[in-house]
Design a protein around this motif. Structure first.
Motif, PDB file in Angstrom:
ATOM      1  N   VAL A  88       0.748  -1.111  -0.014  1.00  0.00           N
ATOM      2  CA  VAL A  88      -0.048  -0.006  -0.044  1.00  0.00           C
ATOM      3  C   VAL A  88       0.777   1.097   0.020  1.00  0.00           C
ATOM      4  CG1 VAL A  88      -1.703   1.162   1.127  1.00  0.00           C
ATOM      5  CG2 VAL A  88      -1.983  -0.985   1.226  1.00  0.00           C
ATOM      6  N   LEU A  92       1.071   3.849  -3.110  1.00  0.00           N
ATOM      7  CA  LEU A  92       0.647   5.240  -2.878  1.00  0.00           C
ATOM      8  C   LEU A  92       2.074   6.221  -2.956  1.00  0.00           C
ATOM      9  CD1 LEU A  92      -1.685   4.971   0.358  1.00  0.00           C
ATOM     10  CD2 LEU A  92      -2.162   5.144  -1.998  1.00  0.00           C
ATOM     11  N   ILE A 104      -4.127  10.978  -6.216  1.00  0.00           N
ATOM     12  CA  ILE A 104      -4.540   9.858  -5.216  1.00  0.00           C
ATOM     13  C   ILE A 104      -5.881  10.308  -4.706  1.00  0.00           C
ATOM     14  CG2 ILE A 104      -3.892   8.826  -2.855  1.00  0.00           C
ATOM     15  CD1 ILE A 104      -1.228   9.332  -3.668  1.00  0.00           C
ATOM     16  N   ALA A 105      -6.816   9.401  -4.345  1.00  0.00           N
ATOM     17  CA  ALA A 105      -8.186   9.822  -3.705  1.00  0.00           C
ATOM     18  C   ALA A 105      -8.325   8.928  -2.493  1.00  0.00           C
ATOM     19  CB  ALA A 105      -9.199   9.779  -4.630  1.00  0.00           C
ATOM     20  N   ILE A 106      -8.963   9.559  -1.540  1.00  0.00           N
ATOM     21  CA  ILE A 106      -8.826   8.530  -0.322  1.00  0.00           C
ATOM     22  C   ILE A 106     -10.612   8.769   0.271  1.00  0.00           C
ATOM     23  CG2 ILE A 106      -8.272   8.549   2.373  1.00  0.00           C
ATOM     24  CD1 ILE A 106      -6.092   7.917   0.401  1.00  0.00           C
ATOM     25  N   LEU A 107     -10.821   7.590   0.487  1.00  0.00           N
ATOM     26  CA  LEU A 107     -12.404   7.424   1.071  1.00  0.00           C
ATOM     27  C   LEU A 107     -12.087   7.275   2.355  1.00  0.00           C
ATOM     28  CD1 LEU A 107     -14.828   6.171  -1.095  1.00  0.00           C
ATOM     29  CD2 LEU A 107     -14.653   8.538  -0.739  1.00  0.00           C
TER      30      LEU A 107
ATOM     31  N   ILE B 245      -6.678   4.747  -5.441  1.00  0.00           N
ATOM     32  CA  ILE B 245      -7.636   4.902  -4.456  1.00  0.00           C
ATOM     33  C   ILE B 245      -7.600   4.060  -3.435  1.00  0.00           C
ATOM     34  CG2 ILE B 245     -10.145   4.875  -4.015  1.00  0.00           C
ATOM     35  CD1 ILE B 245     -10.784   5.733  -6.882  1.00  0.00           C
ATOM     36  N   PHE B 246      -7.738   4.779  -1.880  1.00  0.00           N
ATOM     37  CA  PHE B 246      -7.650   3.845  -0.972  1.00  0.00           C
ATOM     38  C   PHE B 246      -8.971   4.295  -0.095  1.00  0.00           C
ATOM     39  CE2 PHE B 246      -7.103   3.540   3.660  1.00  0.00           C
ATOM     40  CZ  PHE B 246      -5.839   2.484   3.781  1.00  0.00           C
ATOM     41  N   ILE B 247      -9.714   3.268   0.088  1.00  0.00           N
ATOM     42  CA  ILE B 247     -11.050   3.354   0.900  1.00  0.00           C
ATOM     43  C   ILE B 247     -11.206   2.615   2.240  1.00  0.00           C
ATOM     44  CG2 ILE B 247     -13.373   2.547   0.666  1.00  0.00           C
ATOM     45  CD1 ILE B 247     -12.970   2.545  -2.375  1.00  0.00           C
ATOM     46  N   ALA B 273      -6.792  -0.182  -2.729  1.00  0.00           N
ATOM     47  CA  ALA B 273      -6.695  -0.503  -1.321  1.00  0.00           C
ATOM     48  C   ALA B 273      -8.006  -0.437  -0.850  1.00  0.00           C
ATOM     49  CB  ALA B 273      -5.505  -0.214  -0.650  1.00  0.00           C
TER      50      ALA B 273
END
Ligand code: SF4
Lengths: 139, 535
Positions: A88, A92, A104-107, B245-247, B273
């Motif tokens: 990871v 990233l 980069i997008a983060i939820l 994208i990291f969720i 991820a």
């Protein structure tokens, strides 16, 4: 009568009302849940989800192991934490350094704690260098 | 919420709109019932569906979905025309009232009636009741915000509260009911692309300096432009600008609108991820899946809909090799350039409270008994039960004129029914948690679509028949439930069922400001399936 090994006061995980509950634990299982009276939110009341909706915690398909795959056509396979975390972090870093931080997008999550939300947006802004962090509150 | 759950029984009038409170926020609904049953308050329900609260309503206005602005503009019109405004409050606490007055001049109840289908007399009566009770409280949920006009809907409700002075006292206020247990906290702590924790704008130089210093990051490295929302992220992935994208703890493959589009987007990114407690639809698409723990296996805080920050406490060991989310995030950060070390959740809370003015006076130790409602600026402050008691956050309350616009998609010959989506009592959100409870799933085991009996007859559909519901974006199969809950011409489905994912149908048209998708209105057709169902 069944006696709890432990009674843990906590907060219902379902909706935004935030009812206060007691988890009654026996042999590592939640076997009973009651609403707490000593608060200004639910005064001992609970709805059907908050009282009975906890089987998911003990569901057999809870994730117990990191999973990984090299190609999307492969199946996900168990791996160890070191490999998972390194992958990871490396991927990233690669996206950030090759395409720029805004690639980069983060939820983050309306189901996770305040502390976790804070940390994930800190990672996003301080380390990854983007403000593209959002959650599904709009949904 | 500007107000507190415990002051609901002090309201004389409750205006509830776009909230199926007894199913989505059942324990809060108990306080509404108490206000009505024990204290004689009058409930005005404004909702197309005959939901549970209708049994408690003094007035039920059943508008055509998506026509809310017309009704609230007309209520403002009536309140002004009949001289029911609170002029002292308007003079002392607000600005821009004249512009609003001008804007609603033409919004007669007759005009709103023609658009919404609600009789003009009911609009007039609702306006009078709301304006004259002495303590009127407004409540809403996603039924108000999940429209392309969601922000407008909220503005017109705020207009009503300000022109009648129903703000800043117990039993009044404008009270959005938060869906997910910690939506409030996720927003408060910076889980949004435009703000740091405490709603401090990322575009503010001062805010960037403050966080750069606190986090030990060079100021120049702080990104100064607003990031992407969920919907924009998915578009970015499709267009190749978003690569990774990291969720954490979300399942956009079930909860986002126009699911086929989300699937393509997640397939398009180079790296995905997912960190969660189950392998959900989104996790199955990922390159790496990280096992996190449930609320019962970790500590920390959630913030409820009345801004009350409350503790959760670990009660069970973590399953297998799963780990708390905060430890996983810390480990990822430290494998990049960070040097974080947090002993526990309380230490993270302390850092975050120091940077978040609303939480500044809180600590885990102080939250032990009953939690605290923000703003809580100092360690002696008791927390705030009612917001805007003396002043508004921005100083003066701003009236905002709003024009009615039609929903993004209207019915036509090909797709003649309105689809509205929502929740039922027995399940929660994408069903990840509630559908694993055999008891809950036994009561509500399969996806249903509510159809008015008149429509059912016309379509040749009987109660329990399997039907296909399709929109321009996709199709799902569900069991028909013939009921008068939804008006003729409107069908209703929940989004709890992965096997009949309603969001294959919904439209990703969003509110231009809040970017909330229009889940409450899209056009569909309904067809009986030729094969009889297997029993
Ligand atoms: S018990 Fe019901 S009303 Fe209370 S927080 Fe849980 S889900 Fe919400």
């Amino acid at each position: 009568m069944l006696q709890a090994d432990q009674v843990v006061p906590t907060t219902c995980p379902y909706c935004g009302v935030g009812c206060q509950i007691d988890l009654h634990i026996k042999d590592g299982m939640i076997f009973r849940v009651n609403g707490r009276f000593d608060n200004h939110v639910n005064h001992g009341n609970l709805c059907v989800k908050g009282r009975f909706g906890y089987d998911y915690v003990h569901a057999p398909d809870r994730l117990r192991q990191p999973l990984i795959r090299a190609n999307r056509s492969d199946e996900l396979a168990p791996t160890d934490w070191d490999i998972a975390l390194n992958t990871v972090a490396n991927r990233l870093r690669h996206a950030r350094d090759t395409y720029g931080p805004d690639s980069i997008a983060i939820l983050t999550s309306a189901k996770c704690t305040n502390e976790e939300n804070y940390l994930l947006q800190k990672l996003t802004r301080a380390i990854l260098g983007t403000n593209s962090v959002d959650h599904c509150a709009r949904l | 919420m500007t107000n507190s759950i415990s002051d609901i029984p002090q309201a004389r009038v409750l205006l509830v709109t776009g909230s199926n409170t007894t199913e989505a926020h059942p324990v809060l609904a108990l306080q509404m019932k108490k206000a009505v049953r024990q204290n004689g308050a009058k409930l005005i329900l404004i909702d197309p569906r005959r939901i549970g609260l209708a049994d408690f309503a003094y007035l039920h206005l059943r508008q055509k979905p998506g026509t809310d602005v017309a009704i609230y503009n007309a209520m403002a019109h009536v309140i002004i025309e009949e001289g029911l405004t609170n002029d002292d409050f308007i003079a002392a606490r607000t600005e821009n009232f004249d512009a609003l007055k001008e804007a609603v001049r033409d919004w007669t109840p007759q005009r709103a009636a023609a658009i919404s289908g609600v009789p003009a007399a009911q609009i007039v009566e609702a306006a009078r009741l709301y304006a004259t009770s002495g303590a009127s409280a407004i409540f809403w949920a996603m039924g108000i915000t999940q429209h392309t006009t969601g922000t407008d809907n909220v503005k017109v409700l705020a207009n009503l509260a300000m022109m009648t002075g129903n703000v800043g006292r117990p039993g009044t206020g404008v009270n959005p009911l938060r869906g997910q247990n910690n939506v409030q906290g996720a927003c408060d702590l910076g889980g949004l692309p435009n703000v740091f924790p405490g709603y401090q704008a990322v575009t503010s130089v001062d805010a960037r300096h403050k966080f750069a210093e606190a986090w030990g990051v060079p100021y120049e490295k702080m990104n100064d432009h607003v990031g992407l929302t969920v919907t924009e992220m998915m578009n970015g992935a499709l267009h190749g600008t978003v690569k990774a994208i990291f969720i954490m703890g979300e399942n956009p493959m079930l909860s986002d609108p126009n699911l086929s589009h989300v699937k393509e987007a997640l397939e398009a990114v180079e790296f995905l991820a997912v960190q969660d407690i189950f392998l959900n639809e989104t996790g199955r698409m990922a390159d790496v899946v990280l096992p996190a723990v449930s609320f019962a296996e970790k500590g920390g805080t959630f913030t409820n809909t009345e801004r009350r920050v409350q503790l959760i406490r670990p009660a069970l060991p973590t399953p297998g090799n799963a780990r708390p989310d905060w430890q996983i995030i810390t480990d990822i950060a430290n494998r990049l350039e960070a040097d974080w070390s947090y002993a526990d959740e309380a230490e993270i809370f302390a850092e975050m409270a120091a940077l978040t003015p609303q939480y500044a006076g809180m600590s885990h130790a102080r939250l032990e008994q009953d939690g605290l409602q923000w703003p809580c600026p100092t360690s002696e402050h008791p927390g705030t039960a009612v917001l805007h008691a003396g002043t508004f956050a921005r100083g003066k309350g701003l009236f905002q004129a709003v024009n009615y616009v039609t929903p993004a998609e209207e019915v036509d010959d090909d797709y003649p029914y309105i689809l509205s989506t929502g929740r039922i009592l027995f399940h929660w959100h994408g069903g990840t948690m509630s559908r694993r409870s055999p008891g809950l799933d036994a009561i509500a085991p399969e996806a249903e679509v509510e159809i008015h009996p008149d429509d059912g007859e016309q379509l040749g559909i009987a109660h329990g028949d399997l039907v296909q519901v399709s929109s321009r974006r996709g199709q799902v199969v569900a069991a028909a439930r013939l009921t008068r809950r939804s008006p003729a011409g409107t069908v209703f489905m929940t989004f709890h069922y992965a096997e009949a994912a309603t969001n294959l149908l919904t439209i990703d048209a969003v509110d231009p400001t809040a970017k909330i998708p229009e889940y409450k209105v899209c056009a569909v057709k309904v067809e009986a399936l030729p094969v009889p169902r297997q029993q």
